[in-house]
Design a protein around this motif. Sequence first.
Motif, short mmCIF file in Angstrom:
data_model
loop_
_atom_site.label_atom_id
_atom_site.label_comp_id
_atom_site.label_asym_id
_atom_site.label_seq_id
_atom_site.Cartn_x
_atom_site.Cartn_y
_atom_site.Cartn_z
N ASP A 17 49.37 25.72 -27.37
CA ASP A 17 49.48 27.01 -28.06
C ASP A 17 48.52 27.02 -29.24
N THR A 18 47.44 27.76 -29.09
CA THR A 18 46.43 27.80 -30.15
C THR A 18 46.88 28.66 -31.32
N GLY A 19 47.98 29.40 -31.16
CA GLY A 19 48.39 30.34 -32.19
C GLY A 19 47.60 31.64 -32.12
N LEU A 20 46.67 31.68 -31.19
CA LEU A 20 45.79 32.84 -31.07
C LEU A 20 45.83 33.41 -29.66
N PHE A 21 46.97 33.26 -29.01
CA PHE A 21 47.15 33.89 -27.69
C PHE A 21 47.32 35.40 -27.87
N LEU A 71 36.29 29.51 -38.38
CA LEU A 71 35.71 28.33 -37.75
C LEU A 71 35.35 28.63 -36.30
N TRP A 72 36.18 29.45 -35.66
CA TRP A 72 35.94 29.81 -34.27
C TRP A 72 34.56 30.43 -34.08
N LYS A 73 34.09 31.14 -35.13
CA LYS A 73 32.78 31.79 -35.03
C LYS A 73 31.66 30.82 -35.44
N ASN A 118 31.82 27.43 -35.67
CA ASN A 118 31.75 26.17 -34.93
C ASN A 118 32.85 26.14 -33.86
N PRO A 119 32.65 26.86 -32.76
CA PRO A 119 33.71 26.93 -31.76
C PRO A 119 34.06 25.58 -31.16
N ASP A 120 33.10 24.66 -31.10
CA ASP A 120 33.44 23.33 -30.57
C ASP A 120 34.50 22.66 -31.45
N ALA A 121 34.30 22.78 -32.77
CA ALA A 121 35.28 22.18 -33.69
C ALA A 121 36.62 22.90 -33.60
N CYS A 122 36.56 24.23 -33.48
CA CYS A 122 37.80 25.00 -33.41
C CYS A 122 38.58 24.65 -32.14
N CYS A 123 37.89 24.62 -31.00
CA CYS A 123 38.57 24.23 -29.75
C CYS A 123 39.04 22.78 -29.84
N GLY A 124 38.27 21.95 -30.53
CA GLY A 124 38.69 20.56 -30.68
C GLY A 124 40.03 20.45 -31.38
N LEU A 125 40.17 21.23 -32.47
CA LEU A 125 41.42 21.19 -33.23
C LEU A 125 42.58 21.84 -32.50
N ARG A 126 42.30 22.94 -31.82
CA ARG A 126 43.39 23.76 -31.27
C ARG A 126 43.71 23.45 -29.81
N LYS A 127 42.75 22.84 -29.11
CA LYS A 127 42.99 22.59 -27.68
C LYS A 127 42.82 21.11 -27.31
N VAL A 128 41.66 20.55 -27.66
CA VAL A 128 41.34 19.21 -27.15
C VAL A 128 42.26 18.16 -27.76
N GLY A 145 41.85 33.59 -22.72
CA GLY A 145 42.02 32.50 -23.67
C GLY A 145 42.52 33.06 -24.99
N CYS A 146 41.88 32.67 -26.10
CA CYS A 146 42.29 33.14 -27.43
C CYS A 146 41.79 34.57 -27.66
N THR A 147 42.51 35.30 -28.52
CA THR A 147 42.11 36.68 -28.84
C THR A 147 40.69 36.73 -29.40
N HIS A 148 40.32 35.77 -30.25
CA HIS A 148 39.02 35.82 -30.91
C HIS A 148 37.86 35.66 -29.94
N CYS A 149 38.09 34.97 -28.84
CA CYS A 149 36.96 34.53 -28.01
C CYS A 149 37.04 35.06 -26.58
N THR A 150 37.88 36.05 -26.33
CA THR A 150 38.04 36.54 -24.96
C THR A 150 37.84 38.04 -24.91
N ARG A 177 34.73 34.94 -21.48
CA ARG A 177 35.08 33.84 -22.39
C ARG A 177 33.84 33.46 -23.20
N TRP A 178 33.96 33.51 -24.52
CA TRP A 178 32.83 33.24 -25.44
C TRP A 178 31.60 34.03 -24.97
N ALA A 179 31.81 35.31 -24.67
CA ALA A 179 30.76 36.13 -24.05
C ALA A 179 29.47 36.10 -24.87
S1 SF4 Z 1 38.85 29.70 -27.82
FE1 SF4 Z 1 40.47 29.52 -29.38
S2 SF4 Z 1 40.36 27.40 -30.01
FE2 SF4 Z 1 38.41 27.84 -28.98
S3 SF4 Z 1 36.97 28.59 -30.57
FE3 SF4 Z 1 38.01 30.38 -29.80
S4 SF4 Z 1 39.76 30.68 -31.22
FE4 SF4 Z 1 39.07 28.55 -31.45
#
Ligand code: SF4
Length: 219
Positions: free
Chosen positions: A61-65, A103-105, A107-117, A193-198, A207-209
């Motif tokens: 749960d990324t908190g951003l579903f 951070l998602w904008k 450095n998305p790698d870092a953001c996904c690292g923290l929230r998913k990986v 995926g997350c609201t910010h990136c979908t 996804r990360w269009a």
């Molecule tokens: S998909 Fe979710 S976890 Fe990954 S960068 Fe976007 S907001 Fe962050």
Amino acid sequence: MTLAPSPLTDLEELSSAEVLEHAAERFGQRMYVACSFQKESSVLMHQLLEIDPQARFFTLDTGLFFPETYETWAALEHRFGIEIDVYQGPSVARQAALHGDELWKRNPDACCGLRKVSPLEEALADVDAWVSGLRRDQSPGRSRAPKIDWDDRRGVWKVNPLADWDDRDVWRYIHRHDLPYNGLHDRGYGSIGCTHCTKPGEGREGRWANSGRSECGLH
Ligand code: SF4
């Protein structure tokens, strides 16, 4: 059906249910099913619970579903009478305090690292196998995914029972069994995926269009 303890690399000819049966026999409670609450999650949950009512499920749960994703989560738990385990990175507020806003904008790698990986690694720390809804037709990078493979990074088996399914297979199964599914699929979201990136789009194009990014580091 009795499945011989054949090498785990030799499951390509089996159906998704047979792959799950084989994996459930072999790993039992030490197998963990990842739920993203996209349409493949509905199929996997139904198929596996028919085989093993004690099967274990988790979500990152990324908190951003999207609200629809949380609704699907609740609907699946209600339909199947199960509780899905939750793994989470830092809260959105904590992440902002530690790493700054957006951070998602930046450095998305870092953001996904923290929230998913990182949460995935925590989820898999004490299991022998995990199951994902990955399909080969979702992207060129997934086109060679085997139905079962050794996840070297995490030291566990990875099971992809739906690897050779396409969208029509998934929808046929969902409608045949009247399964709950994420309503965003009906509004043009091929992948969720997350609201910010979908954004809406076919397949995984939403996804990360337009960023050149296609995976979050889980697969
Ligand atoms: S998909 Fe979710 S976890 Fe990954 S960068 Fe976007 S907001 Fe962050």
